[in-house]
Structures are given as C-alpha cells and as structure tokens.
Motif scaffolding. Sequence first.
Motif, short mmCIF file in Angstrom:
data_model
loop_
_atom_site.label_atom_id
_atom_site.label_comp_id
_atom_site.label_asym_id
_atom_site.label_seq_id
_atom_site.Cartn_x
_atom_site.Cartn_y
_atom_site.Cartn_z
N ILE A 292 41.43 42.97 42.94
CA ILE A 292 41.60 43.12 41.50
C ILE A 292 42.05 41.77 40.98
CG2 ILE A 292 42.86 44.28 39.65
CD1 ILE A 292 43.26 46.65 41.53
N ILE A 293 41.20 41.13 40.17
CA ILE A 293 41.47 39.77 39.69
C ILE A 293 41.36 39.74 38.18
CG2 ILE A 293 40.70 37.37 39.74
CD1 ILE A 293 39.65 37.87 42.56
N SER A 294 42.39 39.20 37.53
CA SER A 294 42.35 39.11 36.06
C SER A 294 42.73 37.71 35.60
CB SER A 294 43.28 40.14 35.42
OG SER A 294 44.63 39.87 35.71
N ARG A 295 42.06 37.28 34.54
CA ARG A 295 42.40 36.05 33.83
C ARG A 295 42.74 36.45 32.40
NH1 ARG A 295 42.43 34.62 38.26
NH2 ARG A 295 41.37 32.86 39.27
N ALA A 296 43.94 36.09 31.97
CA ALA A 296 44.42 36.54 30.66
C ALA A 296 44.92 35.35 29.85
CB ALA A 296 45.55 37.56 30.84
N ILE A 297 44.50 35.32 28.59
CA ILE A 297 44.95 34.28 27.66
C ILE A 297 45.42 34.94 26.38
CG2 ILE A 297 44.22 32.36 26.19
CD1 ILE A 297 42.34 31.44 28.30
N THR A 298 46.56 34.51 25.88
CA THR A 298 47.01 34.97 24.57
C THR A 298 47.25 33.79 23.66
OG1 THR A 298 48.73 36.12 23.33
CG2 THR A 298 49.41 35.12 25.41
N ASN A 299 46.75 33.91 22.44
CA ASN A 299 47.11 32.94 21.39
C ASN A 299 47.80 33.66 20.24
OD1 ASN A 299 44.92 34.26 20.31
ND2 ASN A 299 43.80 32.41 19.73
N GLY A 300 48.57 34.70 20.58
CA GLY A 300 49.35 35.40 19.57
C GLY A 300 49.46 36.89 19.78
N GLY A 301 48.67 37.43 20.70
CA GLY A 301 48.71 38.87 20.97
C GLY A 301 49.48 39.18 22.24
N THR A 302 49.49 40.46 22.60
CA THR A 302 50.20 40.93 23.79
C THR A 302 49.21 41.46 24.81
OG1 THR A 302 52.19 41.50 22.53
CG2 THR A 302 51.89 42.59 24.66
N ILE A 303 49.39 41.07 26.07
CA ILE A 303 48.59 41.57 27.18
C ILE A 303 49.50 42.15 28.24
CG2 ILE A 303 46.98 40.99 29.03
CD1 ILE A 303 45.93 38.71 27.33
N ILE A 304 49.24 43.39 28.61
CA ILE A 304 49.85 43.98 29.79
C ILE A 304 48.76 44.08 30.83
CG2 ILE A 304 51.06 45.97 30.76
CD1 ILE A 304 52.10 46.59 27.97
N ALA A 305 48.91 43.34 31.92
CA ALA A 305 47.90 43.30 32.98
C ALA A 305 48.43 44.09 34.17
CB ALA A 305 47.59 41.87 33.37
N ARG A 306 47.84 45.24 34.41
CA ARG A 306 48.29 46.12 35.49
C ARG A 306 47.34 46.05 36.67
NH1 ARG A 306 51.91 49.90 33.05
NH2 ARG A 306 51.72 49.89 30.76
N GLY A 307 47.87 46.37 37.83
CA GLY A 307 47.05 46.51 39.02
C GLY A 307 47.76 47.39 40.02
N TYR A 308 47.02 48.31 40.62
CA TYR A 308 47.62 49.23 41.59
C TYR A 308 46.66 49.41 42.74
CZ TYR A 308 49.66 53.46 43.64
OH TYR A 308 50.21 54.38 44.51
N VAL A 309 47.15 49.17 43.96
CA VAL A 309 46.35 49.38 45.16
C VAL A 309 47.17 50.23 46.12
CG1 VAL A 309 45.21 48.34 47.14
CG2 VAL A 309 45.12 47.19 44.92
N GLU A 310 46.55 51.28 46.61
CA GLU A 310 47.20 52.17 47.58
C GLU A 310 46.36 52.22 48.85
OE1 GLU A 310 47.97 56.91 47.81
OE2 GLU A 310 49.01 55.86 46.18
N GLY A 311 46.99 51.86 49.97
CA GLY A 311 46.30 51.89 51.25
C GLY A 311 46.71 53.12 52.05
N ALA A 312 45.72 53.96 52.39
CA ALA A 312 46.03 55.23 53.05
C ALA A 312 45.14 55.47 54.26
CB ALA A 312 45.88 56.38 52.06
#
Length: 411
Positions: A292-312
């Motif tokens: 799971i790879i994210s690139r996030a840029i803000t020039n005034g807003g809000t970003i919540i970048a989540r990631g969840y991995v479960e190994g079973a």
Amino acid sequence: MTKPRTSESLNTRAKAASAKRGAIGEDIDLGQFESEAETAAYKANPAELPAVDKQKILEVGVVLDDLKQRAGTFIQANNTPIHSSVTEEGIEVMPVSKALEKYDWLPDYFWKAVAVDTDKYTANVELGQWDGYFIRALPGVKTTFPVQACLYLAKARLAQKVHNIIIAEEGSELHIITGCATAFKEEPGLHMGVSEFYIKRGAKVTFSMIHSWNPETAVRPRTGAILDDDAVFLSNYVLMKPVRNLQTNPLAMCNGNNSVTRFNSILVATPDSMLDVGSRVFLKGKGSKTEIISRAITNGGTIIARGYVEGAAPDVKGHLECRGLILSERGVIHAIPELKGLLSGIDLSHEAAVGKIAEEEVEYLMARGLTRTEATATIVRGFLHVDIEGLPPMLAEELRKAVDASEKDLM
C-alpha cells in the motif's frame, strides 16, 4: 428508470442500515440531495456528446472519439447508463441492469465483497435509483487495450448511486481505466459508488481510477475485492482536483494462496478539501502479498492517509508506505499505518514521512538557474511521479497525463 432488482433479504438489511453513519469520515446529510434524476438518452456514438461534457470526460482519461483504442467503453450520466460497447472478443461490458437480465447467476455476486449494511451510503445505493457497469473477462482472455468507464455527475444536487460488478474469470487479464467527473463547477453533489471485484484463480485486474470533482462535491466510494489462488489486483487512484469531502477505505481479501494486491494513490488536498483515504488488505492465503503506497500533497486541505494490513497465513508479506508534502501553513497530513500479525512466520512493515520541501533542495536547483517557483515545481513533479509496478504502458501513459495536467493547477 426502473431500478435493478436484487433479493428481499438484501433490501431488508439495507433498510435497517439506511441511517447508519460511516465508521470513519464526516457524516453526510443525504436529505440535502435529490435522490432521482430523469433518464438520459442513450448514445450509440458517445462522440456526439456536447463538447463541454466530452472535455470533462477526457480529463479523467476516457476517450470518446476513437473507441478502437479501448477494449470496451461504458458511460453513465447521473444514474442512467448512456453508452456501452466492446471491441475485443471475450470481454463483456454492459449496464448491471442488463447483466442481471442476461445472467441468472449474477445475484450471487451482489454484496459479497462489500456488505450492503456497511453504512447508510451502501444501504442507500441498494434502496435507491441506481445502475452501474458490469465488466467481465471470460476464462483465459487477456485484453490488448484497457476497458474504460466514466461515471458522470451531470445534475447538481443529485445523490448519484452506482453499483459496479467486475469479474475476471480464471486465467484472464483485465485492465480498466475509470474516470469520475462533474458537469458543474460550484453546485453541490454527492457520489456514492459501490464496486465489487471478483478475481479468480490466476487472473489479473489492473484498475486505475482518476477523479475530477468540484469544490462542493462529497464522495463516498465503497470498494471490495476477493482474490483466489495466484490472483493479482493492482489498484491505482489519482485525485488532484478540488473536492469538498472524500472518504474511502477499500478492502481486499487475499483468500487465495500466492495472491497479490497493490494499492497506489496520488492525492492532492486543495484549500478546504477533506480527504480521508485508506486501504485495507487481509492476507489469508499462504504466501499472499501486498503493498500500500501513497503520495500525498496538501496546499491548504487535510489528508488522512490510512493503511491496514493483517497477516493471517504462513509466509505472507505486507508493506505500507506513506509520504506527504505540506506546501501551505494551513495544510494537514495525518498518516495512520496499522499492521496486525496473527501468527509467526509473517513479514509486515511500514514507513511514513511527512514534511515540507527541504530548503536546501530548492536552493540547489536555484543555483543551477531555476527560479524558486520552477525549483518547487520540479521537486513536486518528482514526488508525484511514482513508478507503478505491473502497470501496462498505455495505462501508465494515461496516469502520467492526468498527473501532468493537474500539476499546473497545483502550482
């Protein structure tokens, strides 16, 4: 327009969840949006759409003047499909409503990858006027060109409801580029889109989504994927234009042994935008893998970048990576990586980095003749251009065009 029919039990569950708030994200008052729209006319040749609509659709990677460069095409305006066609054998593209009439087995796929009672957004898709695309690759068929789909919000103050079903049969390969856009610049609207992916043994699906909304649109996609043995799911998401509020947290179930899922996202939060974007992967098959790879840029807003991995399961591997750039004092980036291991012999990792552009990098480029603006733009361009493993060249080019076109607005 008559809504497609599903089972009474699903309808009952949806009614019970019709007011259920989402688990995360801002609560949207559905009452402020209209629930239905007039049926739009079918277009045998989508190139005949008005020029202004064609341009907005083109901006999200969907071409209408040369359909031979696509394995199939689907366009929906508001809640009505207005075009569907195919150019390659072994590929099916049609409205879900038509697919339900054609295949009596299709209801077995409904609401299996996404629960109908997840929240009020999924529930209201089931209860309201809706349609969506059915895309299927027959066993062993591998597309030469991508299938393209556009979900177009043409009516202001409408709650657009979409339910898509994508099936890659055993040994097939399916590449999809889908774009979502609005016809209006300032009026509010709501998009609720459910997408379910079923990727059979040895099949591969590449799904690239480009969004171009407006500063008053709220967006609630709900996506789920179920992978069998040796299946591959590559999901790419690009959002670089203004949107009021977006919340999505797609789920991939790697049930099959040696199945692979990759989520890549490129996000830009403009002033006053709220983006809550995540991905969840459950590694249940032996040797399954995810990134799971994210690139996030803000020039005034809000970003919540989540990631969840479960190994079973034994020998699974998972990696989370979030990198963020803050270009404005008002901007906020909040990275929330989560890992959960349920047994020994697994390999899960994460890394996150959030900050502003380093001044020494800007000065280095300025010393070589660039202005400060040019230096900043160069650094941002390099940050956004992510090499996505396994992406077909044509799709890689479409994503590059989308990123390049949006960089000018960002800077």
